[in-house]
Design a protein around this motif. Structure first.
Motif, PDB file in Angstrom:
ATOM      1  N   GLU A   1       0.809  -1.221   0.000  1.00 32.36           N
ATOM      2  CA  GLU A   1       0.000   0.000   0.000  1.00 32.36           C
ATOM      3  C   GLU A   1       0.848   1.280   0.000  1.00 32.36           C
ATOM      4  O   GLU A   1       0.313   2.382   0.020  1.00 32.36           O
ATOM      5  CB  GLU A   1      -0.931   0.022   1.227  1.00 32.36           C
ATOM      6  N   LYS A   2       2.182   1.137   0.004  1.00 31.90           N
ATOM      7  CA  LYS A   2       3.025   2.339   0.010  1.00 31.90           C
ATOM      8  C   LYS A   2       3.030   3.025  -1.352  1.00 31.90           C
ATOM      9  O   LYS A   2       2.741   2.408  -2.370  1.00 31.90           O
ATOM     10  CB  LYS A   2       4.457   1.959   0.384  1.00 31.90           C
ATOM     11  N   MET A   3       3.404   4.303  -1.348  1.00 30.27           N
ATOM     12  CA  MET A   3       3.566   5.033  -2.604  1.00 30.27           C
ATOM     13  C   MET A   3       5.036   4.954  -3.008  1.00 30.27           C
ATOM     14  O   MET A   3       5.921   4.889  -2.146  1.00 30.27           O
ATOM     15  CB  MET A   3       3.163   6.503  -2.429  1.00 30.27           C
ATOM     16  N   PRO A   4       5.313   4.977  -4.336  1.00 30.35           N
ATOM     17  CA  PRO A   4       6.710   4.876  -4.784  1.00 30.35           C
ATOM     18  C   PRO A   4       7.636   5.914  -4.150  1.00 30.35           C
ATOM     19  O   PRO A   4       8.806   5.629  -3.891  1.00 30.35           O
ATOM     20  CB  PRO A   4       6.595   5.097  -6.293  1.00 30.35           C
ATOM     21  N   ALA A   5       7.108   7.108  -3.870  1.00 34.45           N
ATOM     22  CA  ALA A   5       7.952   8.166  -3.310  1.00 34.45           C
ATOM     23  C   ALA A   5       8.516   7.789  -1.938  1.00 34.45           C
ATOM     24  O   ALA A   5       9.528   8.338  -1.507  1.00 34.45           O
ATOM     25  CB  ALA A   5       7.152   9.470  -3.200  1.00 34.45           C
ATOM     26  N   ASP A   6       7.847   6.836  -1.259  1.00 36.87           N
ATOM     27  CA  ASP A   6       8.302   6.449   0.079  1.00 36.87           C
ATOM     28  C   ASP A   6       9.350   5.340   0.055  1.00 36.87           C
ATOM     29  O   ASP A   6       9.762   4.860   1.109  1.00 36.87           O
ATOM     30  CB  ASP A   6       7.109   5.967   0.922  1.00 36.87           C
ATOM     31  N   LEU A   7       9.766   4.911  -1.140  1.00 38.95           N
ATOM     32  CA  LEU A   7      10.693   3.775  -1.230  1.00 38.95           C
ATOM     33  C   LEU A   7      12.122   4.238  -1.514  1.00 38.95           C
ATOM     34  O   LEU A   7      12.339   5.283  -2.120  1.00 38.95           O
ATOM     35  CB  LEU A   7      10.262   2.822  -2.354  1.00 38.95           C
TER      36      LEU A   7
ATOM     37  N   MET B   1      14.629  -0.479  -3.465  1.00 39.60           N
ATOM     38  CA  MET B   1      13.262  -1.009  -3.400  1.00 39.60           C
ATOM     39  C   MET B   1      12.498  -0.672  -4.675  1.00 39.60           C
ATOM     40  O   MET B   1      11.775  -1.506  -5.215  1.00 39.60           O
ATOM     41  CB  MET B   1      12.524  -0.434  -2.188  1.00 39.60           C
ATOM     42  N   LYS B   2      12.665   0.567  -5.151  1.00 33.89           N
ATOM     43  CA  LYS B   2      11.985   0.965  -6.392  1.00 33.89           C
ATOM     44  C   LYS B   2      12.365   0.030  -7.534  1.00 33.89           C
ATOM     45  O   LYS B   2      11.524  -0.414  -8.303  1.00 33.89           O
ATOM     46  CB  LYS B   2      12.365   2.396  -6.775  1.00 33.89           C
ATOM     47  N   LYS B   3      13.693  -0.249  -7.636  1.00 37.23           N
ATOM     48  CA  LYS B   3      14.160  -1.139  -8.707  1.00 37.23           C
ATOM     49  C   LYS B   3      13.481  -2.493  -8.601  1.00 37.23           C
ATOM     50  O   LYS B   3      13.086  -3.094  -9.586  1.00 37.23           O
ATOM     51  CB  LYS B   3      15.675  -1.326  -8.609  1.00 37.23           C
ATOM     52  N   ARG B   4      13.357  -2.987  -7.347  1.00 34.05           N
ATOM     53  CA  ARG B   4      12.769  -4.311  -7.181  1.00 34.05           C
ATOM     54  C   ARG B   4      11.272  -4.292  -7.491  1.00 34.05           C
ATOM     55  O   ARG B   4      10.751  -5.247  -8.067  1.00 34.05           O
ATOM     56  CB  ARG B   4      13.055  -4.843  -5.769  1.00 34.05           C
ATOM     57  N   VAL B   5      10.589  -3.195  -7.114  1.00 37.68           N
ATOM     58  CA  VAL B   5       9.173  -3.086  -7.484  1.00 37.68           C
ATOM     59  C   VAL B   5       9.053  -3.032  -9.011  1.00 37.68           C
ATOM     60  O   VAL B   5       8.186  -3.669  -9.609  1.00 37.68           O
ATOM     61  CB  VAL B   5       8.516  -1.843  -6.840  1.00 37.68           C
ATOM     62  N   GLY B   6       9.972  -2.277  -9.636  1.00 34.42           N
ATOM     63  CA  GLY B   6       9.989  -2.207 -11.098  1.00 34.42           C
ATOM     64  C   GLY B   6      10.180  -3.581 -11.717  1.00 34.42           C
ATOM     65  O   GLY B   6       9.562  -3.920 -12.722  1.00 34.42           O
ATOM     66  N   LEU B   7      11.032  -4.384 -11.076  1.00 37.68           N
ATOM     67  CA  LEU B   7      11.274  -5.742 -11.562  1.00 37.68           C
ATOM     68  C   LEU B   7      10.008  -6.591 -11.391  1.00 37.68           C
ATOM     69  O   LEU B   7       9.616  -7.333 -12.297  1.00 37.68           O
ATOM     70  CB  LEU B   7      12.452  -6.351 -10.791  1.00 37.68           C
ATOM     71  N   ALA B   8       9.349  -6.437 -10.242  1.00 31.95           N
ATOM     72  CA  ALA B   8       8.092  -7.177 -10.021  1.00 31.95           C
ATOM     73  C   ALA B   8       7.058  -6.784 -11.068  1.00 31.95           C
ATOM     74  O   ALA B   8       6.335  -7.634 -11.594  1.00 31.95           O
ATOM     75  CB  ALA B   8       7.558  -6.899  -8.616  1.00 31.95           C
ATOM     76  N   ARG B   9       7.001  -5.498 -11.404  1.00 31.18           N
ATOM     77  CA  ARG B   9       6.059  -5.059 -12.428  1.00 31.18           C
ATOM     78  C   ARG B   9       6.413  -5.656 -13.787  1.00 31.18           C
ATOM     79  O   ARG B   9       5.545  -6.063 -14.557  1.00 31.18           O
ATOM     80  CB  ARG B   9       6.050  -3.522 -12.516  1.00 31.18           C
TER      81      ARG B   9
END
Lengths: 263, 259
Positions: free
Chosen positions: A147-153, A157-165
């Motif tokens: 539920e977090k927003m990207p700005a809080d990462l 972590m952003k890279k890993r969320v990008g990878l998950a996407r």
């Protein structure tokens, strides 16, 4: 039109990539000058080369974000230039791409980012999408941040969320644009391991561009060096390490002295 | 290069750039319009944009309109008194607001407020590769980002203009009746007597055109942004300047066409 759609739907999706004599210029700046590169299905190709030599431009051609001035880009036997704009969007569903700065949508939460493709292209209930997003996030070692927003990462972590996407739609081809740039050495290693795992477990074709040699060695089945808008040499990591080309030797060892001119 | 040659060179480049930009905008307008009729329809995005372009602009539009109506009454009263036509102040305020000032001032204000916001948001998305990311996820950025803003602009500008017309007329009434001592009944009668439905509708058509211009130009400028914060800043300025110019230019032609 029907032809275009049929060719898109053909189950011929093993993930083979071919660039044939690709040229691209921006104004007077000739970035690609006859790039020839074949990536076999299931192969992990890493393209190395100096900053600003057009590595990103190669990735953007593979996924059809840019069109070559001359030459052909062929994915699974389909020349991208023959696709209508609509079919090209359809065709991109077989791709996943990790951007250099992750490029997360900053108006959406983490799970909405991961599930974006699912929401757009699959008719799934919200619970199902959330579940898939959670699975993909777990796969990249993240949990409890749905539920977090990207700005809080943090950057890693952003890279890993990008990878998950990028892997949410089970793509056949994954493109990585400088996956370790801007990360600390430990996080770089985490990302490298994740990419190697993805390549192995998901049986995908991948193209990674980087100038981080440590990363290149740990991800690659094959390495290609881009120099002066052409592919100078392609080979296994060992072959590249043992290359007698002075340009390659200078680059992989990171020496300031040698044939590569620094301007 | 001789000075004359260099002048011609620069002039030529300017003309080419201008034509390229107009062409690019035209294509974007065309594509955004096509996607209005092609599913998936993005109502959630549309309502969000209607809120940010429309609802968010209400306070500034109302303040502008009420003071414009007030000063209009004051000025025309002063002028008209010289030839004993004070009685026509209500008519002048009503006609000016509905035909001209309502739509144009609303357009200019929304261009400054919502147009800048659109260009900055899309510009930031462009330079952080979020626009490319949309495309790689097999979603057309024009359909996802531009069409909802385009439709919201075309729908919300006329709505804002209705508010603006109304509150401008109220402002004029207040000054004429309460400050200048005009007869309330006569003023109201003069306001409605010469006002025709086509005055109002013509103004709303203009507003819709301005809404399309603001959204289209701002999206185009946002998509053109390059090279980080400075590029986004340039895109934002460009969006406001170009949409305001196009509003003022198209204002004449649409008015002439509707006349």
């Amino acid at each position: 039109m029907t032809d275009g759609i049929r060719s898109v739907v053909t189950p011929h999706t093993n993930g083979m990539i071919e660039l044939r004599n690709v040229y691209k210029s921006f104004g007077n700046h000739h970035v690609l000058r006859g790039v020839n590169l074949t990536v076999a299905a299931g192969e992990g190709m890493v393209v190395i080369g100096g900053s600003g030599t057009g590595k990103s431009v190669i990735l953007k051609h593979i996924i059809g974000l840019m069109q070559p001035d001359a030459g052909e880009v062929i994915i699974d036997g389909q020349n991208l230039a023959d696709l209508s704009e609509r079919d090209l969007f359809e065709f991109r569903k077989r791709f996943g791409m990790l951007f250099q700065g992750a490029a997360l949508f900053d108006s959406l939460t983490v799970w909405e980012n991961v599930a974006f493709g699912l929401k757009e292209h699959r008719f799934l209930a919200k619970d199902e999408m959330m579940e898939i997003a959670r699975q993909k996030l777990t796969k990249v070692g993240l949990s409890g941040i749905e539920e977090k927003m990207p700005a809080d990462l943090s950057g890693g972590m952003k890279k890993r969320v990008g990878l998950a996407r990028a892997i949410a739609m089970n793509p056949k081809i994954i493109l990585y644009d400088e996956p370790t740039t801007g990360l600390d050495p430990i996080m770089s290693d985490v990302i490298n391991q994740l990419i190697s795992e993805m390549n192995r477990d998901l049986a995908v074709t991948s193209v990674t561009i980087t100038h981080d040699m440590k990363s290149a060695y740990s991800i690659a089945n094959k390495i290609a060096m881009l120099y002066h808008g052409e592919i100078l040499e392609v080979g296994t990591p060992e072959e590249i390490q043992n290359s007698d080309n002075p340009v390659i030797q200078q680059f992989i060892h990171g020496r300031s002295e040698g044939p590569i001119q620094i301007d | 290069m001789s000075p004359i040659k260099s002048l011609i060179d620069r002039l030529g480049r300017g003309v080419i750039d201008f034509l390229a930009e107009m062409g690019g905008m035209g294509l974007l307008f065309f594509k955004a319009t096509l996607f209005i009729f092609r599913p998936p329809y993005r109502f959630r995005n549309l309502f969000k944009q209607m809120e940010s372009i429309g609802v968010g602009s209400i306070p500034v539009v109302l303040i502008t309109a009420v003071f414009t109506g007030m000063v209009l009454a004051l000025q025309s009263y002063t002028g008209f008194k010289r030839f004993n036509a004070e009685g026509l102040v209500g008519t002048v305020v009503a006609l000016s607001m509905t035909r001209e000032l309502g739509p144009v001032l609303t357009g200019l204000i929304v261009a400054g407020r919502a147009g800048a916001a659109i260009a900055a948001e899309l510009g930031t998305m462009k330079v952080t590769e979020q626009v490319d990311a949309l495309a790689t996820l097999a979603v057309d950025p024009v359909q996802y980002l531009v069409t909802p803003r385009f439709v919201a602009g075309i729908v919300m500008l006329p709505v804002l203009t209705i508010f603006s017309d109304l509150i401008g007329i109220v402002g004029g009434y207040a000054v004429a009746v309460k400050v200048l001592g005009a007869n309330a009944g006569v003023y109201l009668q003069r306001t409605t007597q010469y006002l025709e439905l086509e005055d109002l509708l013509g103004g709303l058509v203009k507003a819709a055109v301005f809404g399309g211009i603001i959204a289209g130009v701002s999206c185009y400028k946002g998509f053109q942004a390059e090279g980080g914060a400075e590029g986004v800043g340039r895109a934002t300025t460009g969006a406001v300047v170009v949409s305001e110019m196009l509003i003022l230019i198209s204002n004449y032609y649409v008015t002439a066409f509707l006349r």
